[in-house]
Design a protein around this motif. Structure first.
Motif, PDB file in Angstrom:
ATOM      1  N   THR A   1       0.413 -60.123  -6.193  1.00 23.60           N
ATOM      2  CA  THR A   1      -0.629 -60.136  -7.221  1.00 23.60           C
ATOM      3  C   THR A   1      -0.248 -61.100  -8.336  1.00 23.60           C
ATOM      4  OG1 THR A   1      -1.205 -57.835  -6.757  1.00 23.60           O
ATOM      5  CG2 THR A   1      -1.878 -58.697  -8.899  1.00 23.60           C
ATOM      6  N   ILE A   2       0.992 -61.032  -8.730  1.00 23.99           N
ATOM      7  CA  ILE A   2       1.436 -61.883  -9.844  1.00 23.99           C
ATOM      8  C   ILE A   2       1.515 -63.352  -9.413  1.00 23.99           C
ATOM      9  CG2 ILE A   2       3.362 -62.333 -11.428  1.00 23.99           C
ATOM     10  CD1 ILE A   2       1.578 -59.799 -12.003  1.00 23.99           C
ATOM     11  N   ILE A   3       2.018 -63.599  -8.213  1.00 27.82           N
ATOM     12  CA  ILE A   3       2.082 -64.992  -7.736  1.00 27.82           C
ATOM     13  C   ILE A   3       0.672 -65.571  -7.653  1.00 27.82           C
ATOM     14  CG2 ILE A   3       2.598 -66.411  -5.705  1.00 27.82           C
ATOM     15  CD1 ILE A   3       5.079 -64.589  -5.276  1.00 27.82           C
ATOM     16  N   ASP A   4      -0.241 -64.795  -7.124  1.00 30.11           N
ATOM     17  CA  ASP A   4      -1.646 -65.208  -7.033  1.00 30.11           C
ATOM     18  C   ASP A   4      -2.162 -65.590  -8.425  1.00 30.11           C
ATOM     19  OD1 ASP A   4      -4.388 -65.380  -6.735  1.00 30.11           O
ATOM     20  OD2 ASP A   4      -4.602 -63.533  -5.577  1.00 30.11           O
ATOM     21  N   ASN A   5      -1.959 -64.708  -9.390  1.00 31.00           N
ATOM     22  CA  ASN A   5      -2.427 -64.979 -10.752  1.00 31.00           C
ATOM     23  C   ASN A   5      -1.710 -66.168 -11.365  1.00 31.00           C
ATOM     24  OD1 ASN A   5      -4.393 -62.829 -12.141  1.00 31.00           O
ATOM     25  ND2 ASN A   5      -3.269 -61.866 -10.455  1.00 31.00           N
ATOM     26  N   GLY A   6      -0.405 -66.255 -11.128  1.00 31.98           N
ATOM     27  CA  GLY A   6       0.359 -67.380 -11.670  1.00 31.98           C
ATOM     28  C   GLY A   6      -0.155 -68.701 -11.120  1.00 31.98           C
ATOM     29  N   LEU A   7      -0.376 -68.742  -9.809  1.00 36.81           N
ATOM     30  CA  LEU A   7      -0.873 -69.974  -9.181  1.00 36.81           C
ATOM     31  C   LEU A   7      -2.259 -70.332  -9.734  1.00 36.81           C
ATOM     32  CD1 LEU A   7       0.281 -69.408  -5.493  1.00 36.81           C
ATOM     33  CD2 LEU A   7       0.855 -71.397  -6.910  1.00 36.81           C
TER      34      LEU A   7
ATOM     35  N   ALA B   1      -2.756 -60.459  -2.582  1.00 35.85           N
ATOM     36  CA  ALA B   1      -2.264 -59.102  -2.301  1.00 35.85           C
ATOM     37  C   ALA B   1      -3.181 -58.409  -1.293  1.00 35.85           C
ATOM     38  CB  ALA B   1      -2.188 -58.285  -3.592  1.00 35.85           C
ATOM     39  N   GLN B   2      -4.485 -58.649  -1.426  1.00 32.64           N
ATOM     40  CA  GLN B   2      -5.415 -58.015  -0.503  1.00 32.64           C
ATOM     41  C   GLN B   2      -5.271 -58.602   0.902  1.00 32.64           C
ATOM     42  OE1 GLN B   2      -7.187 -55.289  -1.339  1.00 32.64           O
ATOM     43  NE2 GLN B   2      -7.478 -55.230   0.867  1.00 32.64           N
ATOM     44  N   LEU B   3      -5.073 -59.912   0.977  1.00 33.05           N
ATOM     45  CA  LEU B   3      -4.836 -60.536   2.286  1.00 33.05           C
ATOM     46  C   LEU B   3      -3.597 -59.908   2.935  1.00 33.05           C
ATOM     47  CD1 LEU B   3      -5.522 -64.245   1.253  1.00 33.05           C
ATOM     48  CD2 LEU B   3      -6.923 -62.869   2.830  1.00 33.05           C
ATOM     49  N   PHE B   4      -2.582 -59.679   2.107  1.00 31.16           N
ATOM     50  CA  PHE B   4      -1.366 -59.038   2.623  1.00 31.16           C
ATOM     51  C   PHE B   4      -1.656 -57.633   3.148  1.00 31.16           C
ATOM     52  CE2 PHE B   4       1.898 -55.897   1.486  1.00 31.16           C
ATOM     53  CZ  PHE B   4       2.885 -56.249   2.404  1.00 31.16           C
TER      54      PHE B   4
ATOM     55  N   LEU C   1     -10.363 -54.794  -7.361  1.00 29.81           N
ATOM     56  CA  LEU C   1     -10.225 -53.952  -8.555  1.00 29.81           C
ATOM     57  C   LEU C   1      -9.001 -54.324  -9.388  1.00 29.81           C
ATOM     58  CD1 LEU C   1     -11.205 -51.552 -10.229  1.00 29.81           C
ATOM     59  CD2 LEU C   1     -10.124 -50.020  -8.592  1.00 29.81           C
ATOM     60  N   ALA C   2      -7.870 -54.554  -8.730  1.00 28.15           N
ATOM     61  CA  ALA C   2      -6.644 -54.903  -9.459  1.00 28.15           C
ATOM     62  C   ALA C   2      -6.820 -56.243 -10.178  1.00 28.15           C
ATOM     63  CB  ALA C   2      -5.458 -54.971  -8.505  1.00 28.15           C
ATOM     64  N   GLN C   3      -7.512 -57.156  -9.514  1.00 26.90           N
ATOM     65  CA  GLN C   3      -7.721 -58.472 -10.129  1.00 26.90           C
ATOM     66  C   GLN C   3      -8.680 -58.361 -11.314  1.00 26.90           C
ATOM     67  OE1 GLN C   3      -5.876 -61.131  -9.314  1.00 26.90           O
ATOM     68  NE2 GLN C   3      -6.777 -61.907 -11.198  1.00 26.90           N
ATOM     69  N   LEU C   4      -9.704 -57.556 -11.166  1.00 31.57           N
ATOM     70  CA  LEU C   4     -10.633 -57.327 -12.287  1.00 31.57           C
ATOM     71  C   LEU C   4      -9.874 -56.757 -13.478  1.00 31.57           C
ATOM     72  CD1 LEU C   4     -13.612 -55.779 -10.268  1.00 31.57           C
ATOM     73  CD2 LEU C   4     -13.625 -57.993 -11.467  1.00 31.57           C
TER      74      LEU C   4
ATOM     75  N   VAL D   1      -1.710 -49.018  -8.419  1.00 27.07           N
ATOM     76  CA  VAL D   1      -2.592 -47.889  -8.136  1.00 27.07           C
ATOM     77  C   VAL D   1      -4.035 -48.372  -7.948  1.00 27.07           C
ATOM     78  CG1 VAL D   1      -3.048 -47.168 -10.539  1.00 27.07           C
ATOM     79  CG2 VAL D   1      -3.158 -45.496  -8.710  1.00 27.07           C
ATOM     80  N   LEU D   2      -4.442 -49.395  -8.710  1.00 31.60           N
ATOM     81  CA  LEU D   2      -5.802 -49.901  -8.537  1.00 31.60           C
ATOM     82  C   LEU D   2      -5.977 -50.593  -7.187  1.00 31.60           C
ATOM     83  CD1 LEU D   2      -6.716 -51.230 -12.118  1.00 31.60           C
ATOM     84  CD2 LEU D   2      -7.254 -49.018 -11.078  1.00 31.60           C
ATOM     85  N   THR D   3      -4.942 -51.292  -6.757  1.00 28.17           N
ATOM     86  CA  THR D   3      -4.997 -51.925  -5.431  1.00 28.17           C
ATOM     87  C   THR D   3      -5.224 -50.867  -4.359  1.00 28.17           C
ATOM     88  OG1 THR D   3      -3.508 -53.689  -6.130  1.00 28.17           O
ATOM     89  CG2 THR D   3      -3.696 -53.323  -3.762  1.00 28.17           C
ATOM     90  N   ILE D   4      -4.517 -49.782  -4.486  1.00 26.89           N
ATOM     91  CA  ILE D   4      -4.613 -48.744  -3.462  1.00 26.89           C
ATOM     92  C   ILE D   4      -5.961 -48.024  -3.542  1.00 26.89           C
ATOM     93  CG2 ILE D   4      -3.603 -46.570  -2.649  1.00 26.89           C
ATOM     94  CD1 ILE D   4      -2.016 -49.209  -2.044  1.00 26.89           C
TER      95      ILE D   4
END
Lengths: 382, 382, 382, 382
Positions: free
Chosen positions: D354-360, D372-375, B371-374, B352-355
């Protein structure tokens, strides 16, 4: 809790597709305007089945909420209300009238048959100054069926609004709201509709709406106030959070009825009920009613030396089966077999009759033959 | 209807095992005495979760029925009732008081923070002749959390009964009914409990029962009359047909909570809510509240040039996602993120934050980062 | 498709909690090592119910895959295999032996009773050079029950491995794999276990594993090769994608059995089957078997002038009920009533017997009394 | 077992209406001829979606049973079979050929792109004496997509039958069986069809049927023998007990596809897959394939210093999320994102990225921006 088969006059069995509809994820009913439209469509489908173009509302509550909402919304302090009584629920209406400050005038009749239309006609000639009248379509404790066809139009002649409790009637017996000029027709989902408990149903005529609009005092309720729904479809906003999955389940239950065809459903009830009545009598038992027997439930007099309550307990203990006796003064007198909605199928009735037969014989009753077989014979004949 | 993911502050997502419990065949609630005992057990389990040994009732209706039932059952004509108001639902209580003939005295406070206990204390010194007082635990339209811990005991000092609306608070925030001496605590199944809409919850203290027993006038309602349940367990008879599968579903939902552990559930809400608030502020948006923010929902001020309603519509159209704005004067000001019950999980919030982030940027807002990353950064920190 | 009640000897009715387990979202069985352990646990629970500490495997397929996998994995070209035949499935084993290059030696016995252990003993004295022997525990087309208790240990004396088809026996009749020294015991989920079709069950003894390990030729199959599961638990890797929800459903079905208690389940089958047999004979019909009748299914001879197939068709058309006749030479001779697993309950049997009684009478048969009542009388007596 | 979200290339998420179809009571598949016709209809619906008027069969087993059944039914001892190999499953076909006595001739190609049609054409000029050839439509371990469009017609020119494994391709990528002249096309229910594991799918051309009919040796299998279904619809009899509820669930899943429209489904896969590939590259990671990337799954090379297996374990432990690496030599090299069927939706992909990004990033990788935003940016562009 372990599941026990159930042959009471409601709540009835719920068909698998209806139960599965209840398990689905649902949308947010508060913010999703689409839901409001969906709700409206299901209300209209309900109306179609009740034979009315009047507004129909689904209230989030048990069937009795429909009765209370009708009385709460119509009654103002001092209003005279005619309560037609030939059964336990019939008489019960007087309490709803009183709670909301009305003056109930109770007209009581023999419980062993339908309300005698002619007597009502005579009475009205003398006294007809009523805001509205109430009666029950099918009064389940005794299984009597009252003639909505004649009573509502008769009352209408005097400008008396009618509130009809068809909770245990509709779908199993024709109600034809518009044709019969019923102002507020009340229903519940858990009887012949065979959806789960959860929604109370009301249809509201233009005359009934006018009566509410013209009130001089506010309605003493929020939850039982039918006015809170006024204009909901245009405003795309419901007055409280609706139980979305109950609406979806009802929708599927109504589709089941429409798919089978309403006439076919009535015929199914009639065929089952007739065969039950015939077999019970051939077996040597007496029906409680002399006439006007509803096709949704059969009330059987259990011989005094056995007692309905003792039979119920014996069958529950010995056969793990729940059968219904009646209420109040009839609790130990009447055994009831509910055969409405999903319970109005041969296999269900064969089983319950087999058990009742065995239960009665265990307690010393000598029936003429095998009750289930008598039923099947009558059923095949018809 | 196509399913739309939902991040409003209720009705929340319902876990699969709860939904499946609703699909099961149910026993007859009218004739099966075992059901009455089962209902009683679920009520007690509900009480355990609310932190009370008081009687708890499950009413067949939406959460608002609990509020009305509390007011209907307590209020007699002329009763003075203190309505503590720091939000939309807080003020709303005055209507229920009025309907039933009471005289509401509304004490209003700033909507941007919790009810100031000291101001209430000062007020009571001057005026404390009230039968009962009302306040809302979590007032969702603004997401404010009021200190039941202090308000109820303070009112009790003056012999004032308290009616607390914890519909959107309980399970997400501690309510501790007995410890906080709450007389009637109201809840609903569809918020942090994450069961479907369908049951209203009330706990009733001995003092509240006494107040009802000592009424001089009858209660002007049947459906909202808490007295109709009096002695039901002993009589093994419920006052109307209960929605059995709603009770069974609630039972499973309560087991889910107990299995996770109530403290763990509170921590989960706190961790999610804290990270949401932190990320929203880091991103460059403002929270509506200065303090006393509930962990069940977050209210975010949307810049005037964008507008909450426009953002809502844009997100609905572009991303097929339903987000909630607020009500009344806040409808176009506040965006709300519900993170209670089953919605208080990382994956739901990330999406929901991404959107929201994308929606805001589409409409010209320049946030600081993603926002989602924050949120995830704040979440991992904690 | 409209649902039709079913009283065939499998697939049986599936209890609601088992069906609901199948609807749940499942984890990824390929990448989730936890699933491998879960699979292993369910296999062991299955073993517990079969009375064995041997390895148990659940294969993704119908019950017949278990039979084929046993033969495919054991048979090498030229192997002599003893096929004990006193029924249609008993004889059928010779085809599996032949497909995989073995030489089946078929020892045939009267179809009207169990395999005569003494005759087998005599035969083995003369000829016992077999890699393995096959027989059927309950051969459903005739409902005969063979004495695994004696046959397997007898064969073992000669070092002959045994492959036993207990698809229609296990859970309804004791199989006691370890006590009876059965090397490969085959089952299916859809009979007395009352889970849906979908998994084939095999238990594999140490001797059977040795025989596979010592093969000189590779197994001519992948899907019917039991060796592909070798070491799966240690490797945390299953040879193909498992139907996760079938495993979860089986798990619940096994819990149902363990909760009722295996002895109680056997007793329930015995009580129902005895009463069925007694009532059928009292009614005036003949049982196909002289002795060794399985408690999972009853085979009834239908008088030639009526014919089992005509009765089946009449009942299907008139009562919308599916009853089972038999196979091959017995198709028009035998009517079968399946009373295994969830179908071994009084209400189910009462209904099917009522219909069979009516169907027979419709076609001119004169029974002695009411079949369902004869059953209930016998059932209550026991 | 606790549910874990799953982003592997199958088994995929199963939509609610498909899962609910699996929970329904089912008719007896052995005795109900109506079921045989229903099975036949679902087979034809499956064929419609595969683009074929050939016979289609649903086998009771996992997808791999389709591959084995094709090879078992076609191969006779000594038959030469061309195995086209550019991936792990492509090469695997040689084992099925060998088991059934065939002589596999393996033609291997670079794993980083599709099978080069021109090289196959050149090879066939020299050597084309093959009974049939095999290749994989989408070889999931590397996510390569092979040109069924060109390969099958080319082989057909030489009279070589083709067996195509489209388990992980069909529905996500067009397969057009008739247009591409594929003789046996194999599928499974648990990939882009998004039904549960449980049925293997094969379509069989007239040429393939002729090849089976003309065999000189019997097929060495029952369960993997496609001939056992011969004439089942006319005989109204299936060769073994079918898993009825798997057929019903597949039926609903196919309806979901047809309702969305096959072209729309392909477009959805393409849009999601393109955006995933674009975002992964913009982020700074490398795709495993140079070209011919399937829209059902994306294979990403994980930098050696991190390692795919370590990333998988880290994400599983830290974020309770199951992501898929690859098999065999690629197990520690490739991370795979399955985006087929029900998993090919924006919300699902946003979360896993989002999770893969954070995991990496947790493991030290520095990506360019937010994955996720790039996607989402790429997705919105398209």
């Amino acid at each position: 809790m372990r599941f026990k088969p159930n042959y009471a006059p409601g709540p009835t069995e719920v068909r698998e597709n209806v139960r599965l509809a209840r398990t689905k994820r649902t949308n947010n009913t508060d913010f999703d305007r689409e839901f409001v439209h969906y709700y409206h469509e299901v209300c209209q489908k309900m109306g179609q089945i009740m034979g009315t173009k009047n507004d129909v509302l689904l209230l989030a509550g048990e069937g009795i909420l429909a009765l209370e909402a009708a009385c709460a919304s119509l009654t103002e302090p001092g209003d005279r209300v005619l309560v037609l009584d030939n059964g336990i629920y019939g008489e019960g209406f007087k309490d709803f009238v009183s709670i909301y400050g009305g003056e109930p005038v109770v007209l009581s009749f023999d419980h062993h048959k339908g309300i005698p239309v002619e007597e009502v006609r005579e009475y009205l000639k003398m006294d007809h100054d009523f805001k509205y009248a109430t009666f029950v379509h099918c009064d389940t404790p005794t299984s009597v069926l009252n003639a909505a066809t004649e009573l509502s139009p008769l009352l209408k002649e005097y400008g008396i609004l009618t509130v009809v409790d068809s909770v245990a009637g509709m779908v199993g017996e024709p109600i034809a709201v518009d044709q019969n000029q019923i102002d507020i027709c009340c229903g519940g989902t858990q009887k012949a509709i065979s959806a789960p408990v959860g929604l109370a149903i009301v249809s509201i005529s233009e005359d009934a709406k006018k009566a509410m609009d013209n009130r001089k005092t506010p309605i003493t309720s929020f939850y039982a106030n039918l006015q809170i729904f006024k204009g909901y479809a245009e405003k795309e906003y419901l007055p409280y959070t609706m139980p979305a999955s109950d609406v979806e389940a009802l929708d599927v239950a109504l589709d089941n009825i429409l798919e089978e065809g309403q006439e076919a459903v009535y015929k199914r009830h009639d065929k089952i009920a007739s065969a039950v009545r015939k077999s019970v009598q051939a077996y040597g038992l007496t029906l409680f009613l002399e006439s006007e027997r509803s096709n949704t439930v059969t009330a059987i007099v259990i011989p005094e030396e056995i007692g309905a309550l003792r039979l119920q307990e014996h069958i529950s203990e010995t056969y793990n089966l729940l059968i219904a006796t009646s209420l109040a003064q009839y609790a130990d007198v009447i055994l009831r077999i509910g055969h409405m909605g999903e319970n109005a199928f041969v296999d269900k009735v064969v089983f319950v009759l087999t058990i009742i037969d065995n239960g009665l014989r265990d307690l010393g009753f000598k029936g003429n033959g095998n009750l289930a077989q008598l039923f099947l014979d009558a059923y095949k004949e018809k």
